[in-house]
Design a protein around this motif. Structure first.
Motif, PDB file in Angstrom:
ATOM      1  N   GLU A   5      36.346  15.076 -28.179  1.00 19.76           N
ATOM      2  CA  GLU A   5      36.530  16.501 -27.898  1.00 19.76           C
ATOM      3  C   GLU A   5      35.337  17.305 -28.380  1.00 19.76           C
ATOM      4  O   GLU A   5      34.920  18.252 -27.728  1.00 19.76           O
ATOM      5  CB  GLU A   5      37.814  17.006 -28.553  1.00 19.76           C
ATOM      6  CG  GLU A   5      39.068  16.456 -27.917  1.00 19.76           C
ATOM      7  CD  GLU A   5      40.324  16.852 -28.687  1.00 19.76           C
ATOM      8  OE1 GLU A   5      40.206  17.297 -29.842  1.00 19.76           O
ATOM      9  OE2 GLU A   5      41.408  16.708 -28.114  1.00 19.76           O
ATOM     10  N   LYS A   9      32.420  19.948 -26.111  1.00 15.18           N
ATOM     11  CA  LYS A   9      32.352  21.376 -26.391  1.00 15.18           C
ATOM     12  C   LYS A   9      31.096  21.981 -25.759  1.00 15.18           C
ATOM     13  O   LYS A   9      30.003  21.450 -25.877  1.00 15.18           O
ATOM     14  CB  LYS A   9      32.340  21.604 -27.901  1.00 15.18           C
ATOM     15  CG  LYS A   9      32.409  23.057 -28.253  1.00 15.18           C
ATOM     16  CD  LYS A   9      32.617  23.244 -29.738  1.00 15.18           C
ATOM     17  CE  LYS A   9      32.509  24.706 -30.051  1.00 15.18           C
ATOM     18  NZ  LYS A   9      33.644  25.239 -30.717  1.00 15.18           N
ATOM     19  N   LYS A  10      31.265  23.098 -25.088  1.00 11.23           N
ATOM     20  CA  LYS A  10      30.164  23.786 -24.423  1.00 11.23           C
ATOM     21  C   LYS A  10      29.299  24.485 -25.463  1.00 11.23           C
ATOM     22  O   LYS A  10      29.780  24.933 -26.495  1.00 11.23           O
ATOM     23  CB  LYS A  10      30.693  24.806 -23.415  1.00 11.23           C
ATOM     24  CG  LYS A  10      31.616  24.237 -22.356  1.00 11.23           C
ATOM     25  CD  LYS A  10      30.903  23.257 -21.466  1.00 11.23           C
ATOM     26  CE  LYS A  10      31.844  22.761 -20.379  1.00 11.23           C
ATOM     27  NZ  LYS A  10      31.274  21.747 -19.552  1.00 11.23           N
ATOM     28  N   ASN A  11      28.018  24.589 -25.193  1.00 12.24           N
ATOM     29  CA  ASN A  11      27.084  25.236 -26.095  1.00 12.24           C
ATOM     30  C   ASN A  11      26.310  26.296 -25.308  1.00 12.24           C
ATOM     31  O   ASN A  11      25.390  25.969 -24.561  1.00 12.24           O
ATOM     32  CB  ASN A  11      26.137  24.203 -26.698  1.00 12.24           C
ATOM     33  CG  ASN A  11      25.199  24.802 -27.727  1.00 12.24           C
ATOM     34  OD1 ASN A  11      24.758  25.931 -27.591  1.00 12.24           O
ATOM     35  ND2 ASN A  11      24.884  24.026 -28.732  1.00 12.24           N
ATOM     36  N   PRO A  12      26.683  27.575 -25.455  1.00 12.18           N
ATOM     37  CA  PRO A  12      26.044  28.637 -24.678  1.00 12.18           C
ATOM     38  C   PRO A  12      24.529  28.736 -24.900  1.00 12.18           C
ATOM     39  O   PRO A  12      23.787  29.041 -23.968  1.00 12.18           O
ATOM     40  CB  PRO A  12      26.744  29.913 -25.150  1.00 12.18           C
ATOM     41  CG  PRO A  12      28.028  29.460 -25.748  1.00 12.18           C
ATOM     42  CD  PRO A  12      27.775  28.081 -26.285  1.00 12.18           C
ATOM     43  N   CYS A  15      22.954  26.020 -22.936  1.00 10.51           N
ATOM     44  CA  CYS A  15      23.122  26.391 -21.530  1.00 10.51           C
ATOM     45  C   CYS A  15      22.026  27.357 -21.096  1.00 10.51           C
ATOM     46  O   CYS A  15      21.354  27.138 -20.095  1.00 10.51           O
ATOM     47  CB  CYS A  15      24.501  27.013 -21.318  1.00 10.51           C
ATOM     48  SG  CYS A  15      24.752  27.679 -19.664  1.00 10.51           S
ATOM     49  N   LYS A  16      21.838  28.425 -21.862  1.00  9.41           N
ATOM     50  CA  LYS A  16      20.836  29.428 -21.513  1.00  9.41           C
ATOM     51  C   LYS A  16      19.438  28.834 -21.506  1.00  9.41           C
ATOM     52  O   LYS A  16      18.650  29.072 -20.582  1.00  9.41           O
ATOM     53  CB  LYS A  16      20.894  30.613 -22.473  1.00  9.41           C
ATOM     54  CG  LYS A  16      19.884  31.704 -22.119  1.00  9.41           C
ATOM     55  CD  LYS A  16      19.929  32.861 -23.054  1.00  9.41           C
ATOM     56  CE  LYS A  16      18.980  33.972 -22.708  1.00  9.41           C
ATOM     57  NZ  LYS A  16      17.808  33.684 -21.924  1.00  9.41           N
ATOM     58  N   ASP A  60      24.975  21.029 -16.738  1.00  5.66           N
ATOM     59  CA  ASP A  60      26.272  20.435 -16.414  1.00  5.66           C
ATOM     60  C   ASP A  60      27.110  20.204 -17.672  1.00  5.66           C
ATOM     61  O   ASP A  60      28.329  20.372 -17.654  1.00  5.66           O
ATOM     62  CB  ASP A  60      26.091  19.120 -15.665  1.00  5.66           C
ATOM     63  CG  ASP A  60      25.473  19.311 -14.275  1.00  5.66           C
ATOM     64  OD1 ASP A  60      25.461  20.456 -13.769  1.00  5.66           O
ATOM     65  OD2 ASP A  60      25.001  18.304 -13.723  1.00  5.66           O
ATOM     66  N   HIS A  62      26.739  21.808 -20.777  1.00  4.89           N
ATOM     67  CA  HIS A  62      26.933  22.911 -21.713  1.00  4.89           C
ATOM     68  C   HIS A  62      27.291  24.261 -21.115  1.00  4.89           C
ATOM     69  O   HIS A  62      27.588  25.193 -21.852  1.00  4.89           O
ATOM     70  CB  HIS A  62      25.685  23.064 -22.588  1.00  4.89           C
ATOM     71  CG  HIS A  62      25.505  21.913 -23.539  1.00  4.89           C
ATOM     72  ND1 HIS A  62      26.337  21.697 -24.587  1.00  4.89           N
ATOM     73  CD2 HIS A  62      24.587  20.910 -23.552  1.00  4.89           C
ATOM     74  CE1 HIS A  62      25.945  20.605 -25.242  1.00  4.89           C
ATOM     75  NE2 HIS A  62      24.898  20.105 -24.613  1.00  4.89           N
ATOM     76  N   CYS A  63      27.214  24.392 -19.804  1.00  9.30           N
ATOM     77  CA  CYS A  63      27.534  25.684 -19.186  1.00  9.30           C
ATOM     78  C   CYS A  63      28.967  25.711 -18.678  1.00  9.30           C
ATOM     79  O   CYS A  63      29.501  24.678 -18.289  1.00  9.30           O
ATOM     80  CB  CYS A  63      26.568  25.981 -18.047  1.00  9.30           C
ATOM     81  SG  CYS A  63      24.841  26.096 -18.576  1.00  9.30           S
ATOM     82  N   GLU A  64      29.566  26.880 -18.723  1.00  7.36           N
ATOM     83  CA  GLU A  64      30.935  27.051 -18.240  1.00  7.36           C
ATOM     84  C   GLU A  64      30.993  27.003 -16.732  1.00  7.36           C
ATOM     85  O   GLU A  64      30.106  27.363 -16.049  1.00  7.36           O
ATOM     86  CB  GLU A  64      31.494  28.411 -18.699  1.00  7.36           C
ATOM     87  CG  GLU A  64      31.624  28.519 -20.187  1.00  7.36           C
ATOM     88  CD  GLU A  64      32.690  27.611 -20.789  1.00  7.36           C
ATOM     89  OE1 GLU A  64      33.689  27.314 -20.107  1.00  7.36           O
ATOM     90  OE2 GLU A  64      32.508  27.206 -21.933  1.00  7.36           O
TER      91      GLU A  64
END
Length: 64
Positions: A5, A9-12, A15-16, A60, A62-64
């Protein structure tokens, strides 16, 4: 939370950064990186494509 899990987890911030990198790779003609001696050298097309794939994989993941 289980290990799997945490991995999902996404990391904004990641992502940016990946989106910015991908935009640069797709819009700039001359992109330079530093070699082992600290000198700037241009990325060739194969290197740019590898960087694009890496950026897309990060998007893919880390971004929502």
């Amino acid at each position: 939370m289980e290990w799997a899990e945490k991995e999902l987890k996404k990391n904004p911030e990641q992502c940016k950064r990946a989106r910015d990198n991908l935009e640069t790779l797709n819009t700039k003609v001359d992109i330079q990186i530093r070699n082992d001696q600290g000198e700037l050298r241009p990325l060739n097309e194969e290197e740019k494509e590898a960087q694009r794939k890496q950026a897309q994989a990060t998007i893919d993941a880390h971004c929502e």
